[in-house]
Design an enzyme around this catalytic site. Structure first.
Site, mmCIF file in Angstrom:
data_model
loop_
_atom_site.group_PDB
_atom_site.id
_atom_site.type_symbol
_atom_site.label_atom_id
_atom_site.label_comp_id
_atom_site.label_asym_id
_atom_site.label_seq_id
_atom_site.Cartn_x
_atom_site.Cartn_y
_atom_site.Cartn_z
ATOM 1 N N GLN A 40 0.811 -1.222 0.000
ATOM 2 C CA GLN A 40 0.000 0.000 0.000
ATOM 3 C C GLN A 40 0.841 1.268 0.000
ATOM 4 O OE1 GLN A 40 -2.626 0.277 3.382
ATOM 5 N NE2 GLN A 40 -3.401 2.292 2.792
ATOM 6 N N VAL A 65 -5.025 1.540 -3.571
ATOM 7 C CA VAL A 65 -6.219 1.353 -4.414
ATOM 8 C C VAL A 65 -7.140 2.572 -4.426
ATOM 9 C CG1 VAL A 65 -6.161 -1.168 -4.197
ATOM 10 C CG2 VAL A 65 -7.616 0.181 -2.645
ATOM 11 N N VAL A 93 -8.385 -6.352 0.627
ATOM 12 C CA VAL A 93 -8.264 -4.957 1.064
ATOM 13 C C VAL A 93 -9.595 -4.510 1.647
ATOM 14 C CG1 VAL A 93 -7.985 -2.606 0.212
ATOM 15 C CG2 VAL A 93 -6.563 -4.428 -0.726
ATOM 16 N N TYR A 158 -19.183 -3.265 13.671
ATOM 17 C CA TYR A 158 -18.733 -3.450 12.274
ATOM 18 C C TYR A 158 -19.327 -2.342 11.394
ATOM 19 C CZ TYR A 158 -16.661 -5.971 8.372
ATOM 20 O OH TYR A 158 -15.896 -6.321 7.289
ATOM 21 N N LYS A 165 -19.301 -4.289 2.749
ATOM 22 C CA LYS A 165 -19.156 -5.717 2.387
ATOM 23 C C LYS A 165 -20.382 -6.209 1.631
ATOM 24 C CE LYS A 165 -15.062 -6.770 4.122
ATOM 25 N NZ LYS A 165 -13.900 -6.806 3.191
ATOM 26 N N ILE A 194 -10.484 -13.292 12.345
ATOM 27 C CA ILE A 194 -9.084 -13.703 12.505
ATOM 28 C C ILE A 194 -8.305 -12.504 13.037
ATOM 29 C CG2 ILE A 194 -6.999 -14.486 11.296
ATOM 30 C CD1 ILE A 194 -8.787 -15.741 9.163
ATOM 31 N N THR A 196 -5.797 -10.077 12.791
ATOM 32 C CA THR A 196 -4.849 -9.498 11.826
ATOM 33 C C THR A 196 -4.652 -8.037 12.226
ATOM 34 O OG1 THR A 196 -6.650 -8.786 10.372
ATOM 35 C CG2 THR A 196 -5.729 -10.984 9.960
HETATM 36 P P1 NAD Z 1 -4.761 -6.801 7.084
HETATM 37 O O1 NAD Z 1 -4.682 -5.534 7.859
HETATM 38 O O2 NAD Z 1 -3.648 -7.744 7.222
HETATM 39 O O3 NAD Z 1 -5.005 -6.491 5.553
HETATM 40 C C1 NAD Z 1 -5.727 -5.392 5.097
HETATM 41 C C2 NAD Z 1 -4.975 -4.872 3.885
HETATM 42 O O4 NAD Z 1 -5.675 -3.804 3.280
HETATM 43 C C3 NAD Z 1 -3.587 -4.335 4.260
HETATM 44 O O5 NAD Z 1 -2.622 -5.033 3.524
HETATM 45 C C4 NAD Z 1 -3.642 -2.887 3.844
HETATM 46 O O6 NAD Z 1 -2.401 -2.433 3.345
HETATM 47 C C5 NAD Z 1 -4.688 -2.960 2.769
HETATM 48 N N1 NAD Z 1 -5.260 -1.648 2.424
HETATM 49 C C6 NAD Z 1 -6.060 -0.844 3.184
HETATM 50 N N2 NAD Z 1 -6.302 0.300 2.519
HETATM 51 C C7 NAD Z 1 -5.654 0.209 1.323
HETATM 52 C C8 NAD Z 1 -5.504 1.078 0.210
HETATM 53 N N3 NAD Z 1 -6.051 2.296 0.176
HETATM 54 N N4 NAD Z 1 -4.750 0.644 -0.837
HETATM 55 C C9 NAD Z 1 -4.170 -0.565 -0.828
HETATM 56 N N5 NAD Z 1 -4.272 -1.425 0.196
HETATM 57 C C10 NAD Z 1 -5.003 -1.038 1.259
HETATM 58 O O7 NAD Z 1 -6.149 -7.480 7.505
HETATM 59 P P2 NAD Z 1 -6.935 -8.749 6.941
HETATM 60 O O8 NAD Z 1 -7.834 -9.151 8.033
HETATM 61 O O9 NAD Z 1 -5.995 -9.715 6.361
HETATM 62 O O10 NAD Z 1 -7.842 -8.105 5.797
HETATM 63 C C11 NAD Z 1 -7.892 -8.584 4.465
HETATM 64 C C12 NAD Z 1 -9.339 -8.664 3.973
HETATM 65 O O11 NAD Z 1 -10.004 -9.706 4.702
HETATM 66 C C13 NAD Z 1 -10.150 -7.404 4.215
HETATM 67 O O12 NAD Z 1 -11.001 -7.189 3.099
HETATM 68 C C14 NAD Z 1 -10.994 -7.760 5.409
HETATM 69 O O13 NAD Z 1 -12.188 -7.023 5.437
HETATM 70 C C15 NAD Z 1 -11.252 -9.221 5.124
HETATM 71 N N6 NAD Z 1 -11.716 -10.025 6.266
HETATM 72 C C16 NAD Z 1 -11.034 -10.013 7.451
HETATM 73 C C17 NAD Z 1 -11.473 -10.781 8.508
HETATM 74 C C18 NAD Z 1 -10.763 -10.767 9.844
HETATM 75 O O14 NAD Z 1 -11.390 -11.097 10.855
HETATM 76 N N7 NAD Z 1 -9.494 -10.418 9.915
HETATM 77 C C19 NAD Z 1 -12.623 -11.582 8.351
HETATM 78 C C20 NAD Z 1 -13.287 -11.586 7.123
HETATM 79 C C21 NAD Z 1 -12.825 -10.802 6.079
HETATM 80 O O1 0WE Z 2 -13.160 -6.413 7.752
HETATM 81 C C1 0WE Z 2 -12.648 -6.467 8.857
HETATM 82 C C2 0WE Z 2 -11.774 -5.337 9.371
HETATM 83 C C3 0WE Z 2 -12.034 -4.097 8.616
HETATM 84 C C4 0WE Z 2 -11.388 -2.840 9.105
HETATM 85 C C5 0WE Z 2 -10.633 -2.688 10.258
HETATM 86 C C6 0WE Z 2 -10.098 -1.450 10.594
HETATM 87 C C7 0WE Z 2 -9.316 -1.211 11.856
HETATM 88 C C8 0WE Z 2 -8.411 -0.003 11.764
HETATM 89 C C9 0WE Z 2 -11.607 -1.741 8.311
HETATM 90 N N1 0WE Z 2 -11.115 -0.525 8.612
HETATM 91 C C10 0WE Z 2 -10.369 -0.372 9.725
HETATM 92 N N2 0WE Z 2 -9.901 0.877 10.001
HETATM 93 C C11 0WE Z 2 -9.007 1.127 11.011
HETATM 94 O O2 0WE Z 2 -8.640 2.298 11.230
HETATM 95 N N3 0WE Z 2 -12.899 -7.564 9.652
HETATM 96 C C12 0WE Z 2 -13.846 -8.558 9.171
HETATM 97 C C13 0WE Z 2 -12.337 -7.736 11.002
HETATM 98 C C14 0WE Z 2 -13.333 -7.200 11.978
HETATM 99 O O3 0WE Z 2 -13.429 -5.880 12.217
HETATM 100 C C15 0WE Z 2 -14.470 -5.706 13.106
HETATM 101 C C16 0WE Z 2 -15.018 -6.944 13.424
HETATM 102 C C17 0WE Z 2 -14.299 -7.911 12.693
HETATM 103 C C18 0WE Z 2 -14.529 -9.379 12.693
HETATM 104 C C19 0WE Z 2 -14.976 -4.537 13.653
HETATM 105 C C20 0WE Z 2 -16.030 -4.626 14.554
HETATM 106 C C21 0WE Z 2 -16.582 -5.834 14.890
HETATM 107 C C22 0WE Z 2 -16.086 -7.013 14.330
#
Ligand code: NAD
Ligand code: 0WE
Length: 264
Positions: A40, A65, A93, A158, A165, A194, A196
């Protein structure tokens, strides 16, 4: 022979070793795919380059992005590297401003927060598909994104990410209809929670993980390795008949109703 031998995959969304995109890239590499990774910003460049070194020195390129200029530059450079095209694009992302994810939905949601969440978390998937289109055309390739159950259920905090989403999931179906005639499939994985980087900013995420494990048929949370394996399947030729689909990788949480005492 791996499941993805001979395939080229662009993975977008690695920020750390905990990232879902890292679990996907590891599985793709194990199954024989050739990788390219994006980062990013400058802060993440070194780290992503380090991961790329473990994948036979995969190409690394910058891409925020939010920027059409950067998306265009990404595919120009990728087209020089892979001049006859590539097969797989992973979009992992998601982003909303932090203040949108803490508090009562109606109180905290703003026009600007809504716009940013939808731009970065949903529009960017089409924007990347536009850029990748000519390089992916006619190769039986596939695009994959990551979603969460908050698109269909009201999950505390959320908030506007749930709306983004829901948009991303509709986007998956419309992109599948649009790109199907040229042989490109489009799918999503709905992952369970998860830990992360994106989750680390969330208030009481630990408590949520424990509670969701208790209410899940498999009685545990899922791992990035499990998401990586499901992603490998969806992007492989074994899934050649699957497009526009949302595949749950959540230990069965989404089908669970009330759980009685005997399951505790
Ligand atoms: P993560 O923080 O490791 O990854 C999020 C990524 O988004 C990072 O690599 C960040 O650099 C990138 N990003 C954010 N803004 C951006 C931008 N403007 N340009 C380019 N990249 C950008 O967290 P993650 O949990 O691995 O998230 C990956 C995907 O999985 C997300 O879409 C998240 O919503 C989805 N997801 C996460 C969970 C969870 O519980 N962690 C569950 C279901 C879905
Ligand atoms: O999609 C996600 C995380 C998305 C996310 C997280 C952040 C934290 C930091 C998007 N934007 C931001 N902006 C920030 O500044 N998930 C599915 C993980 C997640 O996030 C939650 C969850 C779960 C699960 C937020 C509230 C409740 C549950």
């Amino acid at each position: 022979m791996g499941l993805l031998s001979g395939k080229r995959a662009l993975v977008i969304g690695i920020a750390s070793k905990l990232s879902i995109a890292k679990g996907i890239a590891d599985a793709f590499h194990r199954e024989g795919a050739e990788l390219a990774l994006t980062y990013q910003n400058d802060k993440l460049q070194k780290r992503v380059e380090g991961f790329a070194a473990e994948y036979n020195n995969a190409l690394t390129l910058p891409c925020d992005v939010a920027s059409d200029v950067q998306i265009q530059a990404l595919f120009e450079r990728l087209g020089e590297h892979w001049s006859d095209g590539f097969d797989i694009l992973v979009h992992a992302v998601g982003f909303a401003p932090g203040d949108q994810l803490d508090g009562n939905f109606v109180d905290v949601t703003t026009r600007e927060g809504f716009a940013i969440a939808h731009d970065i978390s949903s529009y960017s998937f089409v924007a990347l598909a536009k850029g990748a289109r000519e390089l992916m055309r006619g190769r039986n390739g596939s695009l994959l994104t990551l979603t969460y159950l908050g698109s269909e259920r009201a999950i505390t905090n959320y908030n506007v990410m749930g709306l983004a989403k829901a948009s991303l999931e509709a986007n998956t179906r419309y992109m599948a209809a649009s790109l199907g005639p040229e042989g490109t499939r489009v799918n999503a994985i709905s992952a369970g929670p998860i830990r992360t980087l994106a989750a680390s900013g969330i208030k009481s995420f630990r408590k949520m993980l424990a509670e969701s494990a208790r209410q899940t048929p498999l009685q545990r949370t899922v791992t990035i390795e499990e998401v990586g394996n499901a992603a490998t399947f969806l992007c492989s030729d074994w899934a050649s008949g699957i497009t526009g689909e949302i595949l749950y990788v959540d230990g069965g949480f989404n089908i669970s109703g009330m759980r009685g005492d005997d399951s505790e």
